[in-house]
Design a protein around this motif. Structure first.
Motif, mmCIF file in Angstrom:
data_model
loop_
_atom_site.group_PDB
_atom_site.id
_atom_site.type_symbol
_atom_site.label_atom_id
_atom_site.label_comp_id
_atom_site.label_asym_id
_atom_site.label_seq_id
_atom_site.Cartn_x
_atom_site.Cartn_y
_atom_site.Cartn_z
ATOM 1 N N LEU A 19 60.352 9.034 24.964
ATOM 2 C CA LEU A 19 60.651 9.517 26.300
ATOM 3 C C LEU A 19 62.089 9.248 26.693
ATOM 4 O O LEU A 19 62.742 10.106 27.271
ATOM 5 C CB LEU A 19 59.697 8.868 27.311
ATOM 6 N N PRO B 38 55.170 5.843 31.863
ATOM 7 C CA PRO B 38 56.079 6.948 31.537
ATOM 8 C C PRO B 38 55.370 8.148 30.920
ATOM 9 O O PRO B 38 55.809 9.293 31.091
ATOM 10 C CB PRO B 38 57.081 6.331 30.556
ATOM 11 N N VAL B 40 52.361 9.251 31.720
ATOM 12 C CA VAL B 40 51.776 10.016 32.823
ATOM 13 C C VAL B 40 52.853 10.818 33.553
ATOM 14 O O VAL B 40 52.672 12.003 33.858
ATOM 15 C CB VAL B 40 51.038 9.076 33.800
ATOM 16 N N LEU B 41 53.975 10.165 33.785
ATOM 17 C CA LEU B 41 55.052 10.857 34.508
ATOM 18 C C LEU B 41 55.591 12.039 33.705
ATOM 19 O O LEU B 41 55.956 13.070 34.267
ATOM 20 C CB LEU B 41 56.178 9.875 34.838
ATOM 21 N N ARG B 42 55.640 11.896 32.395
ATOM 22 C CA ARG B 42 56.095 13.011 31.570
ATOM 23 C C ARG B 42 55.032 14.091 31.481
ATOM 24 O O ARG B 42 55.336 15.281 31.510
ATOM 25 C CB ARG B 42 56.486 12.520 30.170
ATOM 26 N N CYS C 20 52.749 4.365 38.843
ATOM 27 C CA CYS C 20 53.060 5.790 38.659
ATOM 28 C C CYS C 20 53.443 6.430 39.975
ATOM 29 O O CYS C 20 54.403 7.198 40.066
ATOM 30 C CB CYS C 20 51.851 6.528 38.074
ATOM 31 N N GLY C 24 56.992 7.456 40.540
ATOM 32 C CA GLY C 24 56.987 8.911 40.619
ATOM 33 C C GLY C 24 57.556 9.427 41.929
ATOM 34 O O GLY C 24 58.218 10.468 41.956
ATOM 35 N N PHE C 27 61.268 9.522 41.639
ATOM 36 C CA PHE C 27 61.704 10.660 40.819
ATOM 37 C C PHE C 27 61.451 11.979 41.556
ATOM 38 O O PHE C 27 62.234 12.916 41.482
ATOM 39 C CB PHE C 27 60.964 10.676 39.481
ATOM 40 N N ILE C 154 62.541 17.520 31.963
ATOM 41 C CA ILE C 154 61.285 18.100 32.433
ATOM 42 C C ILE C 154 61.436 19.609 32.634
ATOM 43 O O ILE C 154 60.442 20.329 32.733
ATOM 44 C CB ILE C 154 60.775 17.439 33.731
ATOM 45 N N TRP C 157 62.542 21.042 27.531
ATOM 46 C CA TRP C 157 62.049 20.034 26.595
ATOM 47 C C TRP C 157 61.112 20.694 25.598
ATOM 48 O O TRP C 157 60.347 21.576 26.003
ATOM 49 C CB TRP C 157 61.301 18.933 27.372
#
Lengths: 242, 47, 383
Positions: A19, B38, B40-42, C20, C24, C27, C154, C157
């Protein structure tokens, strides 16, 4: 237990690398390729305490700067006037740095009429001109843009020297790139052209080792030292102004 | 290609979560949980 | 025992979920678009980048191009920032045009976020802030996101293992991430990766609209001694660039001119210069964030541009005499003013050199006032 722990750690490492590797890259700081030329026409910062004239950035402790923020144009070793620059006039380059383009812009700025701009003029064209202004300074990007190799440009410069040394043409050597335009290749061109100069114009921070002033003294030719490239307007106006 | 990579992420996620559930040592469970974040976020294309 | 295990599993999963959500949300916030002031009455139209590449429609990079059409036929200029989204001076110059410009002759096109995806993330492990704010005199706040130089993964990719696109640049090994660098992929590929599609849209826009010259705004770290305060020009744009730089120098702005490298594949001045009829230029101001020797990348570093490390390096003579790193740094208002000045001089130079294609701009803030008072006084309030 240890095997499970090791496996989990390995998995964590794989996931993290996968990642973060995708999230970044070896992004270089600059937006142009790393291989760069010897620099551009580094004009000095006006009104700054560390500008030309400040001994703390003088790389040659024997050299005393003549120009300053309040005294921007200094001529030594005699005078050089409009009478010394018969037409037609050629503006050319040895080294193909961007300084020749800046010189062209300066000539337009002062309203110089009837001059020819040809940065790659060949030696056999010199005979067509009464005054030849040569912007000295090397740039690998400039050479690339002109489609000329370093060796060919050096040969061209030598041919120009041979063409002008015994001619009646007035030769003006201009080094407008400042300290950032000095370097091994640029100095090769400087050292080739200076002996045949009838007049020298230099942004003074490019003269911190006295190369140009010493050449002017040795050859008995006038030299104008300018504080920044913009100050070339003054001598150029006197010589070529409308 | 994106969906293949997302499927790989999902594949990893499932196994890590399964491993985490089966794990008896809470420190190792936390370790696995850190790895899950990470992924999950991806998977959700947030980071 | 099984109940204990279940409770522990649920607890750990809940903690993971909480992390998360918290991470999250940060982000997610970074991905929210900036609100731009578009109340300038001199804006005559808004184009979409997807008008020039349908593949961009609905994507993050389908950004607006603002049109300032004077109604007087003449030259066409394209001024844009945000190719590298942490090079904020260029973006804020575009914002300055957006908020203030009035085109008196010809047409000016302004794009603020060339690589909009870049604003939605910051570079991992760099510890950089994600936005900067300006407190305006009326008490309101303007916010601008700050990102990184690459498209967000994102949105694009995975990266390929090898890429050789029409730019001529071969991307392999540690250069692979450059497939997400807008300024390494010009003129782009219509149906390529998102970044290539964006490049192609820009290329097609320039060709379709008959753009006469472009200014691509950037910032460089102080150690980039050949780039700082330098206008890089394609060989076709040398007369334009040299005239503009000379006018800046005469006005006491320490600009320099440099040629575009013949092997600068994919960069706007080379990629677009070789493939369009536009005169292509690129300007770099000095931003300590862009180098490798700065301190912590906080909002102060972006806005004040003060770096003790760079100051010490300059005093030690490591940057030669190309420019100064003053004690007061290179603040954002100065950098933006430099971008604004060079872009104005490019417009003036084009107007002078090509009198059959007049182009004139007015309404921009005074550069000295911008430097003196700061962007807080020149940015428009959103109300």
């Amino acid at each position: 237990m240890k095997k499970k722990f090791a496996a989990l750690l390995a998995l964590a490492l794989v996931a993290s690398v996968a990642l973060t590797a995708c999230g970044g890259g070896s992004a270089p700081a600059a937006s142009t390729p790393a291989a760069g030329p010897t620099g551009t026409n580094g004009g000095t910062m006006p009104g700054t305490s560390q500008a030309v004239g400040d001994a703390s950035i003088n790389t040659n402790s024997d050299y005393t700067f003549r120009t300053s923020d309040s005294n921007r144009v200094v001529t030594e070793n005699g005078t050089f006037t409009k009478d010394n620059v018969p037409g037609p006039v050629l503006v050319t380059s040895v080294g193909q740095s961007a300084d020749v383009s800046m010189l062209d812009a300066l000539m337009k700025k002062v309203g110089a009429a009837d001059y020819t701009f040809n940065s790659t003029a060949a030696a056999d064209e010199m005979a067509n001109y009464g005054t030849i202004i040569i912007a000295c300074g090397a740039s690998s990007k400039g050479l690339g843009a002109a489609g000329i190799s370093q060796e060919d440009e050096l040969a061209r410069a030598q041919a120009i020297v041979d063409a002008v040394k015994d001619s009646d043409a007035t030769v003006i050597v201009a080094h407008l790139g400042g300290a950032s335009r000095r370097g091994a290749l640029s100095d090769q061109f400087n050292n080739m052209m200076l002996p045949c100069a009838d007049y020298i114009m230099v942004v003074e921070d490019g003269n911190d080792d006295g190369l140009f002033t010493d050449a002017a003294t040795d050859n008995g030719v006038p030299i104008t030292l300018i504080y920044s490239i913009a100050d070339a307007v003054t001598p150029l106006t006197e010589l070529f102004g409308a | 290609m994106l969906y293949i990579y997302l499927a790989i992420v999902l594949f990893l996620l499932v196994f890590i979560v399964w491993n985490m559930i089966q794990e008896k040592n809470v420190l190792l469970q936390i370790d696995a949980a850190l790895v899950v974040v990470p992924l999950v976020l991806r998977l959700l294309l947030i980071k | 025992m099984k109940n204990n295990q279940l409770i522990r599993n649920v607890a750990v999963l809940l903690v993971a979920a909480l992390i998360c959500v918290v991470a999250g949300s940060a982000f997610w916030e970074q991905q929210q678009p900036d609100v731009l002031y578009t109340g300038n009455p001199n804006i005559t139209g808004v184009l979409k980048l997807s008008d020039y590449n349908a593949n961009l429609k609905g994507t993050i990079n389908d950004v607006d191009i603002y049109v300032f059409d004077s109604g007087v036929p003449g030259g066409k200029a394209f001024i844009y920032g945000g190719t590298h989204t942490n090079e904020v001076g260029s973006m804020l110059n575009a914002v300055t045009y957006l908020e203030n410009a009035k085109c008196e002759a010809g047409t000016i096109y302004v794009m603020v976020h060339a690589n909009n995806s870049g604003y939605t993330h910051t570079q991992p492990l760099r510890g950089q802030i994600g936005k900067m704010t300006f407190d305006l005199p009326d008490g309101t706040v303007r916010e601008f996101h700050v990102g990184t130089r690459l498209t967000n993964p994102i949105h694009q990719w995975p990266d390929p293992n090898y890429r050789f696109n029409p730019s001529g640049r071969e991307l392999k090994h540690d250069e692979l991430a450059e497939i997400r660098n807008l300024n390494r992929n010009h003129p782009g590929v219509q149906d390529g990766y998102l970044t290539e599609q964006t490049c192609w849209a820009i290329y097609n826009f320039i060709n379709t609209e008959g753009i006469d010259f472009i200014l691509d705004g950037h910032e460089a770290g102080a150690e980039s001694t050949t780039l700082v305060n330098t206008l890089v020009v394609h060989e076709n744009a040398v007369p334009l660039g040299s005239t503009a730089v000379m006018n800046c120098v005469i006005n006491n702005l320490p600009m320099r001119l440099e040629f575009s490298g013949q092997t600068s594949y994919g960069l706007s001045h080379r990629g677009l210069g070789d493939n369009t009829n536009a005169l292509c230029t690129l300007f770099e101001s000095c931003n300590p964030v862009m180098g490798g020797y700065h301190e912590k990348i906080d909002e102060a570093l972006f806005k004040d541009g003060i770096s003790g490390n760079y100051r010490a390096m300059w005093e030690a003579g490591l940057f030669g005499n190309n420019y100064e790193i003053p004690e007061e740094g290179w603040p954002i208002e100065k950098r933006t003013a430099y971008h604004m000045s060079i872009s104005k001089e490019l417009i003036n130079a084009f107007d002078t050199l090509y009198p059959d294609k007049p182009i004139k701009v007015s309404g921009l803030p005074d550069a000295n006032e911008m430097i003196e008072k700061g962007l807080e006084y020149t940015l428009k309030s959103l109300g």
